[in-house]
Write an enzyme that holds these catalytic residues in place. Structure first.
Site, PDB file in Angstrom:
ATOM      1  N   HIS A 202     -51.195 -13.055  74.235  1.00 49.56           N
ATOM      2  CA  HIS A 202     -51.577 -11.695  73.834  1.00 49.56           C
ATOM      3  C   HIS A 202     -52.750 -11.184  74.687  1.00 49.56           C
ATOM      4  O   HIS A 202     -53.633 -10.474  74.202  1.00 49.56           O
ATOM      5  CB  HIS A 202     -51.972 -11.703  72.345  1.00 49.56           C
TER       6      HIS A 202
ATOM      7  N   TYR B 189     -61.800  -1.759  73.281  1.00 46.99           N
ATOM      8  CA  TYR B 189     -60.454  -1.997  72.733  1.00 46.99           C
ATOM      9  C   TYR B 189     -59.517  -2.562  73.804  1.00 46.99           C
ATOM     10  O   TYR B 189     -58.797  -3.533  73.563  1.00 46.99           O
ATOM     11  CB  TYR B 189     -59.899  -0.680  72.164  1.00 46.99           C
TER      12      TYR B 189
ATOM     13  N   ARG C  60     -52.771  -4.792  80.458  1.00 45.23           N
ATOM     14  CA  ARG C  60     -53.903  -3.939  80.851  1.00 45.23           C
ATOM     15  C   ARG C  60     -53.689  -3.182  82.161  1.00 45.23           C
ATOM     16  O   ARG C  60     -54.111  -2.026  82.252  1.00 45.23           O
ATOM     17  CB  ARG C  60     -55.187  -4.783  80.930  1.00 45.23           C
TER      18      ARG C  60
ATOM     19  N   ARG D 261     -61.783  -9.602  67.849  1.00 42.33           N
ATOM     20  CA  ARG D 261     -62.142  -9.244  69.222  1.00 42.33           C
ATOM     21  C   ARG D 261     -63.537  -8.647  69.114  1.00 42.33           C
ATOM     22  O   ARG D 261     -63.710  -7.542  68.592  1.00 42.33           O
ATOM     23  CB  ARG D 261     -61.148  -8.248  69.782  1.00 42.33           C
TER      24      ARG D 261
ATOM     25  N   GLY E   6     -52.880 -11.793  82.528  1.00 41.99           N
ATOM     26  CA  GLY E   6     -53.679 -11.933  83.747  1.00 41.99           C
ATOM     27  C   GLY E   6     -52.971 -11.587  85.042  1.00 41.99           C
ATOM     28  O   GLY E   6     -53.523 -11.817  86.125  1.00 41.99           O
TER      29      GLY E   6
ATOM     30  N   GLN F 284     -40.808  -3.565  70.417  1.00 46.89           N
ATOM     31  CA  GLN F 284     -41.556  -4.691  69.820  1.00 46.89           C
ATOM     32  C   GLN F 284     -41.678  -4.482  68.319  1.00 46.89           C
ATOM     33  O   GLN F 284     -42.167  -3.466  67.852  1.00 46.89           O
ATOM     34  CB  GLN F 284     -42.949  -4.777  70.456  1.00 46.89           C
TER      35      GLN F 284
ATOM     36  N   SER G 198     -44.474  -0.609  71.893  1.00 49.09           N
ATOM     37  CA  SER G 198     -45.138  -1.256  70.764  1.00 49.09           C
ATOM     38  C   SER G 198     -44.751  -0.595  69.454  1.00 49.09           C
ATOM     39  O   SER G 198     -44.623   0.634  69.376  1.00 49.09           O
ATOM     40  CB  SER G 198     -46.656  -1.162  70.948  1.00 49.09           C
TER      41      SER G 198
HETATM   42  C1  FMN Z   1     -55.017  -2.734  74.381  1.00 57.71           C
HETATM   43  C2  FMN Z   1     -53.917  -3.727  74.141  1.00 57.71           C
HETATM   44  C3  FMN Z   1     -53.040  -3.504  73.087  1.00 57.71           C
HETATM   45  C4  FMN Z   1     -52.011  -4.403  72.854  1.00 57.71           C
HETATM   46  N1  FMN Z   1     -51.106  -4.126  71.855  1.00 57.71           N
HETATM   47  C5  FMN Z   1     -50.055  -4.951  71.672  1.00 57.71           C
HETATM   48  C6  FMN Z   1     -49.035  -4.617  70.733  1.00 57.71           C
HETATM   49  O1  FMN Z   1     -49.086  -3.583  70.090  1.00 57.71           O
HETATM   50  N2  FMN Z   1     -47.996  -5.486  70.599  1.00 57.71           N
HETATM   51  C7  FMN Z   1     -47.906  -6.640  71.339  1.00 57.71           C
HETATM   52  O2  FMN Z   1     -46.939  -7.393  71.194  1.00 57.71           O
HETATM   53  N3  FMN Z   1     -48.858  -6.970  72.238  1.00 57.71           N
HETATM   54  C8  FMN Z   1     -49.906  -6.146  72.441  1.00 57.71           C
HETATM   55  N4  FMN Z   1     -50.836  -6.450  73.403  1.00 57.71           N
HETATM   56  C9  FMN Z   1     -50.650  -7.642  74.248  1.00 57.71           C
HETATM   57  C10 FMN Z   1     -49.815  -7.298  75.481  1.00 57.71           C
HETATM   58  O3  FMN Z   1     -48.477  -7.062  75.116  1.00 57.71           O
HETATM   59  C11 FMN Z   1     -49.813  -8.431  76.510  1.00 57.71           C
HETATM   60  O4  FMN Z   1     -49.421  -9.631  75.887  1.00 57.71           O
HETATM   61  C12 FMN Z   1     -51.131  -8.630  77.238  1.00 57.71           C
HETATM   62  O5  FMN Z   1     -51.803  -7.403  77.423  1.00 57.71           O
HETATM   63  C13 FMN Z   1     -50.872  -9.284  78.592  1.00 57.71           C
HETATM   64  O6  FMN Z   1     -52.054  -9.587  79.243  1.00 57.71           O
HETATM   65  P1  FMN Z   1     -52.726  -8.651  80.369  1.00 57.71           P
HETATM   66  O7  FMN Z   1     -53.341  -7.508  79.621  1.00 57.71           O
HETATM   67  O8  FMN Z   1     -53.729  -9.560  80.963  1.00 57.71           O
HETATM   68  O9  FMN Z   1     -51.650  -8.224  81.317  1.00 57.71           O
HETATM   69  C14 FMN Z   1     -51.877  -5.570  73.656  1.00 57.71           C
HETATM   70  C15 FMN Z   1     -52.773  -5.770  74.706  1.00 57.71           C
HETATM   71  C16 FMN Z   1     -53.775  -4.864  74.965  1.00 57.71           C
HETATM   72  C17 FMN Z   1     -54.685  -5.107  76.132  1.00 57.71           C
END
Ligand code: FMN
Length: 362
Positions: A257, A24, A312, A165, A290, A128, A106
């Site tokens: 995302h 996940y 992450r 995914r 990233g 959000q 979130s």
């Molecule tokens: C496990 C997970 C859950 C996420 N849930 C949401 C969410 O609920 N709402 C949202 O806008 N983005 C969500 N995202 C995207 C993050 O806000 C973000 O855009 C992204 O993690 C950034 O990249 P990084 O993980 O490489 O830092 C999620 C990302 C991950 C990894």
């Protein structure tokens, strides 16, 4: 374990988690080309080493929408944090407040937005918003966020549907029976099914809740509902950034995302220079995707972002060591940013400009 960098937290988190949680958190959509591109795009830029400038950066204070935060590193919204660690959103809220930075909460949180707020009074929080079919839910969430002291609203526009995914589908991610999508409790939306390998319960549930036909008109409507700044998350195109500005948004988060939505698309850093050029003087531009080192943050600031957001990395901190782990990740990134600024001759976080970077490849 000694935690020297963000990846150390990642390795510890993987040891702590069952495989379905790793799937996940870490997975991307499709071939994961977008996920990989996020790191490649950052590597495409080099920092210029400048010497004998006499600049020693001491403060990273950054002003966003009228509020000072301690550093230009903020927490992107991520769903279901109690899957990652039992203290979930409450620990993240406390860690972000202790560090003086923004937590974007979130809509898909496992604690309600009011509980996240109460966990750390006085913290900087944005909320959000999801693109719910039922506009009444959106309206009510806006009012709840305002009442709970949130300082900005962040419509997530890159997820009209949930992309596949593959790791998550294969592992059959779903919420464990003891956890809930807490913000939805007042709205009788039913519960998410448990996970079965081969099927993402999250994807099925969201498919029923989300409106894939949300448009710019709906964003104008959202902007009209509140006096809080609207920061649109999930923009990757200069024309869309302009449309967001025209619709009444005060900021954009350039984001794919975390490589979890459109596969084979660009990274935020690929489009940041043109977006900053187009709308940077009229709205706040943030990025995510990233970011793993302070040098990555410095590159984003140099290319026109006011701050970089992480997803992450703080989930890895949370999974490795709870609240302490989130703090540890934020401290490491902050210290790395200060080090990179010192060695590249940048004295003031607010005066970093494109002269700090050079493109490695075209
Ligand atoms: C496990 C997970 C859950 C996420 N849930 C949401 C969410 O609920 N709402 C949202 O806008 N983005 C969500 N995202 C995207 C993050 O806000 C973000 O855009 C992204 O993690 C950034 O990249 P990084 O993980 O490489 O830092 C999620 C990302 C991950 C990894």
């Amino acid at each position: 374990m000694t935690f020297v960098n963000v990846e150390d937290y990642h390795q510890q988190a993987i040891e702590n988690w069952p495989g379905v949680v790793t799937a996940y958190i870490d997975g991307g959509s499709g071939t994961e080309a977008t996920l990989r591109r996020n790191r490649e795009a950052i590597a495409d830029w080099q920092l210029r080493q400048r010497v004998l400038t006499g600049h020693k950066p001491t403060a990273l204070t950054t002003r966003l929408f009228g509020h000072d935060i301690s550093m230009p590193i903020i927490l992107s919204p991520t769903g279901f944090q109690m899957v990652v660690h039992p203290s979930g959103e409450l620990a993240v809220s406390r860690a972000a407040a202790a560090m003086g930075t923004v937590m974007i909460v979130s809509a898909a949180a496992t604690a309600s937005l009011e509980e996240v707020s109460a966990a750390a009074p006085g913290g900087h929080r944005w909320f959000q918003i999801g693109l719910f079919r039922d506009r009444g839910i959106i309206q009510d969430m806006v009012q709840r966020a305002e009442a709970a002291g949130y300082r900005a609203l962040v419509p997530m526009v890159d997820t009209p549907i949930l992309a596949r995914r593959e790791a998550e589908v294969r592992a059959g991610f779903g919420l464990p029976p003891d956890l809930i999508w807490a913000n939805l409790i007042p709205y009788n939306t039913g519960t998410m099914a448990g996970g079965t390998p081969g099927q993402s319960a999250l994807s099925d549930y969201i498919g029923a809740l989300w409106d894939p036909e949300f448009t710019w008109k709906d964003i104008e409507w959202l902007c009209g509902l509140t006096r809080l700044p609207i920061v649109m998350k999930g923009v990757l195109d200069a024309d869309d950034a302009q449309l967001a500005l025209d619709a009444g948004c005060q900021g954009v988060i350039l984001s794919n995302h975390g490589g979890r939505q459109l596969d084979c698309t660009m990274a935020a850093l690929d489009v940041l220079p043109e977006v900053a050029d187009r709308v940077g003087s009229s709205m706040t531009v943030l990025i995510d995707g990233g970011i793993r080192y302070g040098t990555d943050v410095l590159k984003a600031l140099a290319l026109g972002a006011s701050a970089a957001c992480i997803g992450r990395p703080y989930l890895w901190g949370l999974g490795a060591a709870g609240e302490e782990g989130v703090l540890g990740v934020l401290e490491i990134l902050r210290d790395q940013l200060l080090e990179a600024m010192t060695l590249s001759g940048c004295g003031d976080v607010n005066q970093i400009d494109p002269s700090v970077v050079r493109k490695t490849r075209t």
